[in-house]
Every structure is written in structure tokens, then in C-alpha cells.
Design an enzyme around this catalytic site. Structure first.
Site, mmCIF file in Angstrom:
data_model
loop_
_atom_site.group_PDB
_atom_site.id
_atom_site.type_symbol
_atom_site.label_atom_id
_atom_site.label_comp_id
_atom_site.label_asym_id
_atom_site.label_seq_id
_atom_site.Cartn_x
_atom_site.Cartn_y
_atom_site.Cartn_z
ATOM 1 N N MET A 1 0.617 -1.137 0.038
ATOM 2 C CA MET A 1 0.255 0.027 0.015
ATOM 3 C C MET A 1 0.989 1.093 0.133
ATOM 4 O O MET A 1 1.902 1.235 0.784
ATOM 5 C CB MET A 1 -1.004 -0.073 1.233
ATOM 6 C CG MET A 1 -1.987 1.099 1.245
ATOM 7 S SD MET A 1 -1.691 2.713 1.795
ATOM 8 C CE MET A 1 -1.222 2.395 3.354
ATOM 9 N N CYS A 2 0.362 2.178 -0.794
ATOM 10 C CA CYS A 2 1.152 3.440 -0.890
ATOM 11 C C CYS A 2 0.295 4.780 -0.851
ATOM 12 O O CYS A 2 -0.838 4.736 -0.968
ATOM 13 C CB CYS A 2 2.107 3.532 -2.177
ATOM 14 S SG CYS A 2 2.979 1.828 -2.415
ATOM 15 N N GLY A 3 1.002 5.794 -0.580
ATOM 16 C CA GLY A 3 0.538 6.967 -1.005
ATOM 17 C C GLY A 3 1.260 7.438 -2.332
ATOM 18 O O GLY A 3 2.404 7.812 -2.047
#
Length: 577
Positions: A1-3
Site C-alpha cells: 500500500m502506498c500514498g
């Protein structure tokens, strides 16, 4: 998961590639992007064509592969990828290899990027720059499980894409999960195209019309004869033999829910449907609780081979959907590991009373889980939110994360999810202070929209019939991305956790969507709440020995946690946002 964050701007002169406006947008978003990915934050600035340059930034929460991989990723052809997603199955899934590297290589070698993207099984939002064509691709997956916001300047000289923004960035909107968008950077002004996930219908056209109206920009629709069609509604009259649960309506005497469910399960066809559903949901849960590192979110960079802390949590009301997820999670996690069950309650008056409906239901279901999940330790985390604390965070962090949503319903649901996913409270019954270390948080989103879980489904069936109910379920599932999923993803990710949604697994959804509505639920008057609504899912719960949870009536999260004010109109703009 990333921004992920991407700013594309016009080159005004050769001396000043990166203007103040671009830098200020990144500075505004930087802290909320970083919160999504506590393991790494990096950026890249690059000239993309003679007319455009770009800034690409990403924060990382390690979830796949043997070690964290920083982003933005750039291959040997100078193609750039920002990937916020999880590949869970299919040809793109490679065990022990970071999925972002697999995606980058697949796109580099692809002769048809949209077709390659359509092969991905799992939730994602992404941004990809293809140098050879000077085109920027961006999208959310076809269910819209991860957030992506976008903004085009009035003069068509800049494009902003970001997982999350703040209210100071005006006129931003949530990217619709309707297809793959393409920005052609061969021209001096932004030109947009969209390749639909499905054959375009009226809803698709209406969504594009809204985008055109907000940004005053034309969007070219790139159609393909190979696009799958959205399933048509059940417009034919029901067979005279009455299919699914309908054949039980007239012969059942509603006295005992347990006896009724056991009787229905004796039907060979229904029992087979329940078994197939169980196999698919069990596999969905397995993918989401085993494809991750053997470290909690706090032990990523410690010099250890395995940590003893909790890695998986469940947003847990004790109701049907979360009870099933908890029981199936038990099947796939080492018996020595603890699972966090996170239960949130809001103070209605200044009296420190947090005995909300979901708290009572949650404890009952906890006891049932302990009986069927022998040897398992569950942390039942009581998250108590005072009025003072709610006001503090709702007017600051939550109001920015909800943006661009702003209704009373958005406010109450977002606040409930934000505090629950923060997972800070006390462990029942010891009252020991505790903050979860889970890296992954399972949520039950998607169950109600597929199995007829809302009271309005009962009303529609009574007034308009089965065909109207089928149409309503189709519509609600189609718009779950714009109503719920992007907003809720932003809430959970703000605490450096990954939301995973087992009821929205592709294989599971494909199976459920091909079932007629009368084989998913039976919300007729003779089958009252707690039985007819989500009947197929209740039979599944009964089959795995969740006898009490299988009978709990549906209760909306905002009312079960007691954050919502029943006197307010849910569609109104919230005074807090």
C-alpha cells in the site's frame, strides 16, 4: 500500500522547470501522503516531453516481496510507475516478489497497456508514464477499492493526481472507477481519453459529463469490441416454479430461525451454492491475511527474522459480515498469533458511557468465536471515543481526509472508520491500554450491496418487486466506489495500515453477480430482518457454526457505534466538514 502523488505541469521556460504552485501542492499533501506509507518516502522530477514535466512522489507500506521497494519506480526505458495496490492472484501474482516490480516489467513489455492492466486481480490505483508514446495512464480498479483524486487547472496547463489531498487544494474530485484514463502529453494543453472497464452505459456517460462540466474539458472515449458488458438486469418474469429461496416462503412457519436455516440447507442446490460461496470467500480471506510480511507495521526495519506482534486486525461490530471474516481468518493464521478485533463506540453524552449496540453485539460474537476457534487468542479492542476527542480530530484530520466528500453520512462513517482503524483503546475484559500493531485491517465492505443487507431493499421488493430489487443491487454495487470505498481507504491508510476487503475479491464477486437476486436474499415480509436479508450469507455463517451471529439483524455502522444523529438528514452537507 502506498500514498502516490503526481503533478504534471507545462514547461513555461527552460530556466524554471518547477513552479511555485506545483511545489506548494506537494507541500500541502506531503504529510497525508507520508502517513499512508511509514516505511519510505521518495520523489522524482523529470521532463516528460517538450511541453511537460512531472513530479512523482510515493510513500510505502511494505506488503509484498521479501523487502520494501521504494517508489517511484523507473525502468531502463525511463517509464515511470506509481503503484498503490495488491496483486492477489492470476498471471501477475508472483510469490515473494514485490508486485510493483512485476507490474512495471509487465507494462514495459506490453503491446497493449489497457489489456495488461485488465489482467490484474486485486485492488489498486496507479499512475504510469510511458515514455515512447508520451502518455500518462492512471486509474482505480474496476471496483474502486483504493483512493485516487485528480484536478485539472482551468487553463489545462496542469494535472494533479494524489491518493489523498487537503481542503486547501480546491476543485479536486475523486477519480471515477469507470476505466483507464490517458493524458496525452504530446500537445501544449492536456488532452484526456478514457478506456472503459466495461461497455459504456448511461451511468458511464453521466459520470464523464460531470467531469467535463467541472473541468470544462473534453474526454475522448476509446471503445473496444472486446469490452465486457455489465450484466443486464433480471427483466423477465420469475419462473412459475419459483427459484431459490422463494419456494420456501409459503411453507415456512417462522418460529425458529435456526430450524428454518437448517431446513433450507437440506436443499441440495442451495447447499451447493453455499459451499461454493464458502470456498471462494475462504480463499479471498486467505489471500488477504497471508500475502504480507512476517512483521507488524512497527517492526519492519528491526534486525529480526519474525516478530511476535499482531499483524492482522478486523473492523469488528460483531455482526454477520465481520463475524464471518474473523472465523475464516482463524483458518489461515498460525494458532500462536493473536488477531485484533477492533470495536468502536462513541460517547453520546458527557457521561463516559460507551455501551453502544455494536459493543454489546461484539462481545456476544467474541464468545461465540472463542467456542469455535479453539486455541485462538483474540484481542477485543474497545475503542472509546469521547465527544471532546471526536470534535478535535473531526475538524482537523478527518475533515481533510474526507475531502472532497462532505455530507452528514460521510462525516459519521468516515469518523467511525478513522477512529476504529487507529485501533487505540483497551482490551476487554482486562481494560489494559493497547494500540494495535496490525499491518492489515479487514473490512466487510461490499457485503450489503451484494446480498441485500439494507432496509431499503426490503421496501423496494415490497413496493416494486424482484426486478426492481435486482436493479437496485446492481446500481448500489456499481456506485460503491464513489460513495464509500475511496473515502474509507483514506481513513484506514492514514494510520499506516492497509484496508483489505474480502467481499470484493474478483472471484467472489463474479460468482455472486451471476446468481439471481432470489438466490442471494429473500427480504420478504414473511422472512423478517435477521433472516431474509443477506439470507445466503446467513446460511454460510450457520454452516461454519456462527449460530448466533447468523441471526443478528443488520445495523448501520454509524448507528451501531452511536456516532450518528438520527434527526439529521444524511444527504445534507455536514457542518463539521
Amino acid at each position: 500500500m502506498c500514498g502516490i502523488f503526481c503533478s504534471i505541469n507545462c514547461i513555461k521556460n527552460n530556466k524554471k522547470r518547477f513552479n511555485k504552485n506545483e511545489q506548494s501542492e506537494w507541500e500541502l499533501c506531503k504529510h497525508v501522503i507520508k502517513a499512508r506509507g511509514p516505511d519510505n518516502l521518495d520523489s522524482l522530477k523529470k521532463e516528460l516531453s517538450e511541453h511537460w514535466y512531472g513530479q512523482f512522489c510515493a510513500s510505502i507500506l511494505w506488503l509484498q516481496g521479501l523487502q520494501p521497494i521504494s517508489q517511484p519506480l523507473m525502468d531502463t526505458d525511463c517509464n515511470i510507475l506509481l503503484w498503490n495496490g495488491d496483486v492477489f492472484s492470476g498471471n501477475m501474482f508472483k510469490e515473494n516478489i514485490c508486485d510493483s516490480k512485476v507490474i512495471l516489467l509487465s507494462l514495459k513489455n506490453s503491446f497493449n497497456i489497457p489489456d495488461t492492466l485488465k489482467e490484474i486481480n486485486g485492488p489498486f490505483s496507479f499512475i504510469y508514464y510511458k515514455k515512447s508514446s508520451k502518455q500518462l495512464y492512471f486509474a482505480r480498479d474496476r471496483f474502486g477499492r483504493h483512493s485516487l483524486l485528480f484536478k485539472i487547472s482551468k487553463n489545462f496547463k496542469s494535472l494533479l493526481l494524489t491518493s489523498v489531498a487537503v481542503k486547501a487544494i480546491q476543485n479536486i474530485m475523486e477519480l471515477p472507477a469507470i476505466g483507464i484514463f490517458i493524458a496525452n502529453l504530446n500537445f501544449k494543453e492536456i488532452q484526456l481519453s478514457c478506456i472503459p472497464w466495461y461497455e459504456p452505459n448511461e451511468r458511464f456517460i453521466n459520470i464523464l459529463t460531470d467531469i467535463k462540466a467541472q473541468f470544462n474539458i473534453n474526454i475522448n472515449i476509446i471503445e473496444s469490441k472486446y469490452l465486457p458488458k455489465i450484466e443486464k438486469l433480471y427483466l423477465n418474469i420469475l419462473p412459475t416454479s419459483k427459484m431459490g429461496f422463494l419456494k420456501f416462503i409459503e411453507i415456512m412457519n417462522i418460529n425458529n430461525y435456526d430450524e428454518i436455516m437448517d431446513y433450507i440447507l437440506k436443499d441440495v442446490n442451495i447447499d451447493q451454492i453455499v459451499n461454493n460461496l464458502l470456498v471462494l470467500l475462504n480463499e479471498s480471506v486467505k489471500r488477504r491475511v497471508t500475502i504480507m510480511p512476517n512483521f507488524c507495521k512497527n517492526c519492519t526495519y528491526l534486525n529480526i527474522s519474525f516478530c511476535q506482534h499482531v499483524k492482522v486486525g478486523i473492523l469488528f461490530s460483531g455482526g454477520l459480515d465481520s463475524a464471518i471474516l474473523a472465523a475464516l481468518t482463524h483458518n489461515h493464521i498460525n494458532i500462536n498469533e493473536t488477531i485484533d478485533l477492533i470495536n468502536v463506540g462513541f460517547e453520546k453524552k458527557i457521561n463516559c458511557n460507551y455501551e453502544v449496540p455494536d459493543r454489546i453485539t461484539g462481545r456476544k460474537t467474541l464468545n461465540e468465536l472463542l467456542e469455535i476457534c479453539l486455541g485462538r487468542t483474540f484481542n477485543f479492542i474497545q475503542v472509546d471515543v469521547s465527544q471532546e476527542e471526536l470534535e478535535k480530530y473531526r475538524s482537523t484530520s478527518i475533515s481533510n481526509l474526507v475531502y472532497p466528500h462532505a455530507t452528514v453520512l460521510d462525516d459519521s462513517l468516515a469518523s467511525a472508520v478513522w477512529f476504529a482503524s487507529r485501533a487505540e483503546g483497551t482490551i476487554y475484559p482486562t481494560k489494559q491500554s493497547y494500540k494495535s500493531t496490525c499491518r492489515v485491517l479487514l473490512l466487510g465492505m461490499g457485503a450489503d450491496e451484494q446480498f441485500g443487507g439494507y432496509m431499503r431493499h426490503r421496501t423496494i421488493l415490497r413496493r416494486k418487486g424482484w426486478n426492481a430489487l435486482a436493479g437496485e443491487l446492481r446500481l448500489e454495487f456499481d456506485r460503491i466506489a464513489e460513495r464509500n470505498l475511496g473515502r474509507d481507504d483514506r481513513m484506514v491508510a492514514d494510520h499506516g495500515r492497509q484496508s483489505r476487503l474480502p467481499y470484493l475479491d474478483e472471484d467472489f464477486v463474479n460468482f455472486v453477480q451471476q446468481l439471481p437476486v432470489w438466490e442471494r436474499c429473500c427480504p420478504v415480509d414473511k422472512f423478517p430482518p435477521g433472516l431474509g436479508d443477506k439470507l445466503l450469507l446467513r446460511l454460510l455463517a450457520r454452516k461454519i457454526k456462527l449460530h448466533e451471529a447468523a441471526k443478528f439483524p443488520k445495523r448501520a455502522f454509524q448507528f451501531g457505534s452511536r456516532i450518528a444523529n438520527g434527526k439529521e438528514n444524511a444527504k445534507n452537507i455536514s457542518k463539521y466538514l
